[in-house]
Scaffold this motif. Structure first.
Motif, PDB file in Angstrom:
ATOM      1  N   ASP A  92       0.857  -1.198   0.000  1.00 13.51           N
ATOM      2  CA  ASP A  92       0.000   0.000   0.000  1.00 13.51           C
ATOM      3  C   ASP A  92       0.890   1.245   0.000  1.00 13.51           C
ATOM      4  N   PRO A  93       1.226   1.741  -1.193  1.00 11.71           N
ATOM      5  CA  PRO A  93       2.217   2.810  -1.290  1.00 11.71           C
ATOM      6  C   PRO A  93       1.886   4.062  -0.477  1.00 11.71           C
ATOM      7  N   ALA A  94       0.640   4.488  -0.512  1.00 11.67           N
ATOM      8  CA  ALA A  94       0.310   5.779   0.097  1.00 11.67           C
ATOM      9  C   ALA A  94       0.707   5.821   1.576  1.00 11.67           C
ATOM     10  N   ALA A  95       0.266   4.820   2.315  1.00  9.72           N
ATOM     11  CA  ALA A  95       0.535   4.805   3.750  1.00  9.72           C
ATOM     12  C   ALA A  95       2.029   4.650   4.021  1.00  9.72           C
ATOM     13  N   LEU A  96       2.619   3.751   3.275  1.00  8.92           N
ATOM     14  CA  LEU A  96       4.019   3.429   3.480  1.00  8.92           C
ATOM     15  C   LEU A  96       4.938   4.608   3.151  1.00  8.92           C
ATOM     16  N   GLU A  97       4.603   5.341   2.109  1.00 12.10           N
ATOM     17  CA  GLU A  97       5.443   6.471   1.718  1.00 12.10           C
ATOM     18  C   GLU A  97       5.328   7.603   2.737  1.00 12.10           C
TER      19      GLU A  97
END
Length: 806
Positions: A12-17
């Motif tokens: 889940d890119p959004a949260a991780l970034e």
RNA sequence: GCGACCGUGGCGGAAUUGGCAGACGCGCCAGCCUUAGGAGCUGGUGGGGCAACCCGUGGGGGUUCGAGUCCCUCCGGUCGCACCA
């Protein structure tokens, strides 16, 4: 996304970034030790102009490519300083502010805030402690200081000059900002005007700027552009005497053709014209001069090239032949180049030929042409009709003629450059005021350093007008000041300086932004400069990069810095186009990255941009294909999770190990050379190999996570943490490859008969030629083609190929 | 006109610099799994041919055992400079 249940959390890119950006900031991950770095590496990219539209895909492409390089260097153990700032002065901001009725001083901070947000979101390894903006008084104080260094060194001067005037932007433009006779910003035809302007003597440095190009590790395209721009040509000045009148000096690159000079041409505005007009030609000449002056620069330079001109009625003596030849004026001769006067050799110059044909002037051939029609401009040939020099080659004859004329004082060897002095004044509002005060008694006086900065006042009406005087002149409290020398009433210089002066030294400021009392700290400068690698677009090949080099030379000569080339290593990235044409607001094809980052995440988008094509060539932006990168990251994600599952890591396989070492070797080499597209392809191949072999042990996956880190930094951090590491992945070392392991195993070699591929053979690596050939000759597919014929020759390339010639 | 660069499948592009053309990815085709597929997995994918094979890197010519790569020439395209003597 798949809704098939999986045994591990989905990527889940959004949260991780967001998580990693916050963590980098908290842990100061991107802030190197500036005072005592073990291995300093200054990774510079060209700072953006913070437009109202925000960062576009082209910016992001450039910054991503530069950021990958910085992160790669970091993983190689360097202390990487990667600063970011804003080139926020200039006509572009000012015009936009005018169009929406705001003061740029209010507009720019908003634009910068937006850029900063975007730059953080895409995951650049920026050291935000050292952010700068050229519009900050704490910055432009030192831009003004820089001007004064040049002024005191006699390298800044003011003169009335024919300048390029943009009637729409109502300002002077540098030659470099005029494209095909039009304003580079608004495309309006440029006019000629005569105004007092400040210039820097960059032409004094022309030869040095040219010579140093050989020592620079730069993209060859950039070097070629600079060389072309400096435009050195060798030739001679020749003197033509007039009976009872002035001597006329011309510049020519072809002194060998002087016997063919059948008339002279002066630029219409040449100062000697007045002295040379015969009475009966006075009216015609004056009329022509007026006509030329009324023409704008476009008509003169780019308009149809039909020759015009008028005879002055007087004559000069050709120093070689002694003949009397007519003197003309014509606007195809430019006052700014050479001496503003030429000897016309119509037989061997295209322009002179056209002119002579049109006005029925004599044409005398002096170089043999092998039947080629005139005009023949070749320098390969021998002289004729040239007295004692007949039969000499052009080159040799030219040298001899110059020597011969020099004895009589009518020739001097001369080098000429196309480069002009740098006009740095702008009759505008949005720039650093030039720190000069005019005094009736003392003349132009430098503002004392203690009084810097001369702050740009906030004024309501900053609209430029047609007078050619800066809007600042309307601000009386600012305009009138005491002369710093005598104390009498003085007035300030109202011009501001060119934006390119701001950007000519920003690389010096970055490491020293916290020092208010000096432009650049000597120790910091010694540690961090010159810049280790500079990555930017070729659109700055002649403007910014030439001016920065010039400024460095001046500062070096004045003892302020220890180097004269600020960017020993420069790489030009390519351009991202859309549907085959340059992105521009007017075309309406500008791609903004925000939506893509929101949909796919910064890591996927970064990698996708790099996979588009070679970084140094650019490419056409299209969105099909992003999914391929996402699939790759999903696979890496899954492999990393599977590597954690006990018993799910089916040990080493020899082919996987070999592939791993080959991949480390290739990704390292390709990242170093900015071939990011092929580095990504190599990582994909490795992932395919792991999956095919069912191999996913920690030892097999961890090096992959480090290699992917420069490309997808947030993603790599997350997996690195998942794999049980406490430190940032960027604290790790780039994996080492073992050449032996990379080369181990069998190789498949190509077998050719008479150069045509007939078979393939798998043999142990390094097998001797005789053994290989023996096996080749036993091969059925080969036998068929050799078919009892005598093998005349055997070509053997170790581990690659055998070719039998029959 | 001068200078620099480029031309490879349906598409973006690879090719260790003279050594198996088309890596990697997109797209497409078939199959599996699915109620479904714009998800996932497996296989295929330059052209022709049943095959053996033949043809293929803008066109033509050359050098070489061997050419996408080097040379000549022509065609097409991109960028920069441009009446710079």
């Amino acid at each position: 996304m798949s809704d098939v249940p999986t045994h591990h959390p989905l990527y889940d890119p959004a949260a991780l970034e967001a998580k990693w950006q916050a963590r980098w900031s908290e842990r100061r991950t991107n802030e190197p030790e500036l005072d005592r770095p073990a291995r300093p590496f200054y990774n510079l990219m060209m700072f953006p102009y913070p437009s109202a539209e925000g960062l576009h895909v082209g910016n992001m492409f450039a910054f991503t490519g530069a950021d990958i390089y910085g992160r790669f260097k970091r993983l190689q153990g360097y202390d990487v300083f990667e600063p970011m700032g804003f080139d926020a002065f200039g006509i572009h901001s000012e015009n936009y502010a005018l169009s929406i009725g705001t003061n740029p001083a209010q507009l720019i901070p908003k634009n910068i805030a937006n850029f900063r947000r975007q730059l953080k979101r895409f995951g650049g390894m920026f050291d935000w402690r050292h952010e700068l903006s050229t519009t900050d008084p704490a910055y432009y104080k030192w831009t003004q200081w820089l001007f004064l260094q040049l002024f005191h060194a006699g390298l800044a001067y003011k003169k009335r000059a024919a300048v390029n005037w943009c009637p729409k932007d109502k300002t002077v433009l540098a030659n470099e900002q005029v494209i095909n006779g039009r304003c580079e910003r608004c495309d309006t035809p440029v006019e000629q005007r005569f105004l007092d302007q400040w210039f820097f003597r960059i032409t004094d440095f022309a030869q040095r700027l040219l010579d140093n190009l050989d020592k620079l590790d730069w993209s060859s395209s950039t070097v070629a552009l600079q060389r072309n721009w400096i435009g050195r040509s060798e030739g001679a000045e020749l003197v033509f005497e007039t009976p009872g009148g002035p001597k006329i000096t011309v510049f020519t690159t072809r002194p060998d053709t002087v016997f063919g000079a059948t008339y002279l041409v002066l630029a219409p505005e040449h100062p000697l014209v007045t002295d040379l007009i015969a009475v009966e030609q006075r009216a015609a000449v004056k009329g022509y001069q007026r006509e030329v002056q009324a023409k704008d620069v476009v008509a003169r330079r780019v308009g149809d090239k039909t020759k015009t001109g008028v005879f002055l009625g007087s004559y000069a003596r050709n120093p070689a032949t002694g003949e009397s030849i007519p003197i003309w004026i014509a606007d195809y001769v430019l006052m700014e180049y050479g001496t503003g006067a030429i000897m016309a050799v119509p037989a061997h110059d295209k322009r002179d030929f056209e002119f002579a044909t049109q006005f029925e002037l004599p044409i005398r051939q002096v170089v043999k042409t092998d039947g080629e029609p005139l005009p023949s401009v070749s320098e390969e040939g021998t002289l004729m009709n040239s007295g004692a020099f007949d039969g000499a080659t052009c080159r040799e004859g030219g040298r001899k003629i110059v020597a011969w004329l020099a004895q009589r004082g009518t020739a001097t060897p001369r080098v000429q450059y196309r480069l002009h002095d740098w006009c740095i004044s702008r009759q505008r509002y949005w720039g650093p005021p030039i720190p000069i005060i005019y005094c009736e008694r003392c003349g132009p006086v430098a503002v004392p350093e203690k009084d810097l900065p001369v702050e740009l006042p906030f004024i309501e009406d900053f609209r430029p007008d047609d007078t050619g005087i800066s809007p600042l002149a309307r601000h009386k409290e600012w305009y009138f000041v005491k002369c710093p020398d005598c104390g009498d009433q003085g007035r300030r210089e109202t011009d501001v300086s060119d934006t390119f002066l701001d950007s000519a030294w920003y690389h010096l400021r970055y490491p020293s932004t916290e020092f208010a009392d000096r432009p650049f700290d000597p120790a910091r400068t010694k540690t961090w400069l010159p810049v280790s690698t500079y990555i930017g677009g070729n659109e700055h090949a002649v403007l910014h990069l030439l001016y920065s080099r010039f400024v460095s030379m001046v500062l070096k000569d004045l003892g302020h810095i220890h180097f004269e080339e600020p960017f020993p290593k420069l790489r030009a990235h390519g351009l991202i186009v859309k549907d085959g044409s340059k992105m521009s607001k007017s075309r309406g094809n500008v791609v903004v990255p925000d939506a893509y980052i929101q949909q796919w995440g910064a890591d996927t988008f970064r990698m996708y941009l790099m996979f588009l094509g070679p970084f140094q060539e650019g490419g056409d932006f299209r969105e099909t294909g992003i999914v391929g990168i996402r699939r790759f990251l999903d696979k890496v994600w899954t492999l990393a999770h599977e590597a954690l599952t006990p018993g799910a890591s089916p040990g080493k396989s020899e082919s996987v190990e070999r592939k791993l070492h080959q991949t480390i070797r290739k990704v390292g080499a390709d990242t170093e050379s900015l071939n990011y597209n092929t580095a990504i392809a190599a990582m994909m191949e490795y992932v395919n190999e792991l999956r095919e072999q069912g191999a996913r042990s920690k030892e097999q996956v961890e090096p992959l996570v480090i290699m992917v880190a420069p490309y997808a930094p947030h993603f790599a951090e997350e997996l690195w943490e998942l794999l049980g590491h406490k430190r940032s992945v960027f604290e790790e070392q780039w994996p080492r490859h073992d050449e032996g392991l990379a080369a181990a195993g069998d190789v498949e070699i190509a077998v050719q008969v008479n150069g045509k591929l007939r078979s393939r053979l798998t043999v142990p690596r390094g097998m001797p030629q005789d053994d290989v050939v023996a096996r080749v000759l036993a091969d059925e597919a080969v036998k068929k083609f050799v078919d009892g014929q005598k093998v005349k020759k055997v070509i053997y390339v170790q581990d690659r190929l055998v070719n039998l010639v029959v």
